[in-house]
Scaffold this motif. Sequence first.
Motif, PDB file in Angstrom:
ATOM      1  N   ASN A 127      -2.558   6.340  -2.461  1.00 24.72           N
ATOM      2  CA  ASN A 127      -3.812   5.982  -1.554  1.00 24.72           C
ATOM      3  C   ASN A 127      -4.270   4.632  -2.562  1.00 24.72           C
ATOM      4  OD1 ASN A 127      -5.570   5.936   0.446  1.00 24.72           O
ATOM      5  ND2 ASN A 127      -7.049   6.906  -0.597  1.00 24.72           N
ATOM      6  N   SER A 128      -3.157   3.660  -2.607  1.00 23.70           N
ATOM      7  CA  SER A 128      -3.509   2.367  -3.566  1.00 23.70           C
ATOM      8  C   SER A 128      -2.727   1.367  -3.237  1.00 23.70           C
ATOM      9  CB  SER A 128      -3.703   2.737  -4.873  1.00 23.70           C
ATOM     10  OG  SER A 128      -3.874   1.744  -5.479  1.00 23.70           O
ATOM     11  N   GLU A 129      -2.981   0.053  -3.452  1.00 26.49           N
ATOM     12  CA  GLU A 129      -1.987  -0.882  -3.360  1.00 26.49           C
ATOM     13  C   GLU A 129      -1.400  -0.929  -4.595  1.00 26.49           C
ATOM     14  OE1 GLU A 129      -2.307  -4.928  -1.128  1.00 26.49           O
ATOM     15  OE2 GLU A 129      -2.556  -5.619  -3.146  1.00 26.49           O
ATOM     16  N   PHE A 141       0.912  -1.236  -0.074  1.00 32.67           N
ATOM     17  CA  PHE A 141      -0.033  -0.147   0.136  1.00 32.67           C
ATOM     18  C   PHE A 141       0.867   1.193   0.055  1.00 32.67           C
ATOM     19  CE2 PHE A 141      -2.377   3.390   1.926  1.00 32.67           C
ATOM     20  CZ  PHE A 141      -3.593   3.178   1.111  1.00 32.67           C
ATOM     21  N   ASP A 142       0.455   2.194  -1.085  1.00 33.46           N
ATOM     22  CA  ASP A 142       1.539   3.523  -0.910  1.00 33.46           C
ATOM     23  C   ASP A 142       0.467   4.434  -0.678  1.00 33.46           C
ATOM     24  OD1 ASP A 142       2.533   5.770  -2.012  1.00 33.46           O
ATOM     25  OD2 ASP A 142       3.996   4.490  -3.133  1.00 33.46           O
ATOM     26  N   LYS A 143       1.017   5.159   0.433  1.00 29.42           N
ATOM     27  CA  LYS A 143      -0.198   6.310   1.044  1.00 29.42           C
ATOM     28  C   LYS A 143      -0.009   7.507  -0.012  1.00 29.42           C
ATOM     29  CE  LYS A 143       3.242   8.272   4.363  1.00 29.42           C
ATOM     30  NZ  LYS A 143       4.550   7.948   4.163  1.00 29.42           N
ATOM     31  N   ASN A 144       1.197   7.761  -0.665  1.00 27.50           N
ATOM     32  CA  ASN A 144       1.038   8.780  -1.577  1.00 27.50           C
ATOM     33  C   ASN A 144       0.015   8.844  -2.689  1.00 27.50           C
ATOM     34  OD1 ASN A 144       3.406  10.157  -0.370  1.00 27.50           O
ATOM     35  ND2 ASN A 144       4.502   8.605  -1.257  1.00 27.50           N
TER      36      ASN A 144
END
Length: 151
Positions: free
Chosen positions: A96-98, A91-94
């Motif tokens: 907001n997606s896996e 998951f990448d918070k930048n």
Amino acid sequence: MKKLLVALCLFALPVLAVAQEENPVKWDFSAKNVGGQVYEVTAKATIEKGWHLYAQEAGEGPIPTTIKFTKNPLVTVAGKPKEQGKLHKAFDKNFNSELKYYENTVSFVQKVTVKGKAATKLKGSVEFMVCDDHQCLPPTEVPFTVNLGGK
């Protein structure tokens, strides 16, 4: 989606001067005969430590790796390139997606068939995007040419 792309571009603007000189991915293109008129065309990416290259189905946000082949009447391209490497999912918070990506090395292997016995060239390009823990570089397109067929 457009807002995300604009935000990504704005995020990348401060590093554009550095990004122009930074190239954390080296590509090697080759073709190998695997029987008869069938060849495997390989685009191998070697990725510098700390960077990652997105898969063809990357997830929402980043530009996925895309391989395009220039039409050649002597070559039939079958399906989509297969990815060979250790696929990471996180998951990448930048974004907001896996996301799905590769580190170190990955090869994209495409089977093609050459019509007849004449030598020909297959041309195309790879478009890709890489990121590290602090930044993403703008998408880059790298052209390639491989020799097919003949003796």
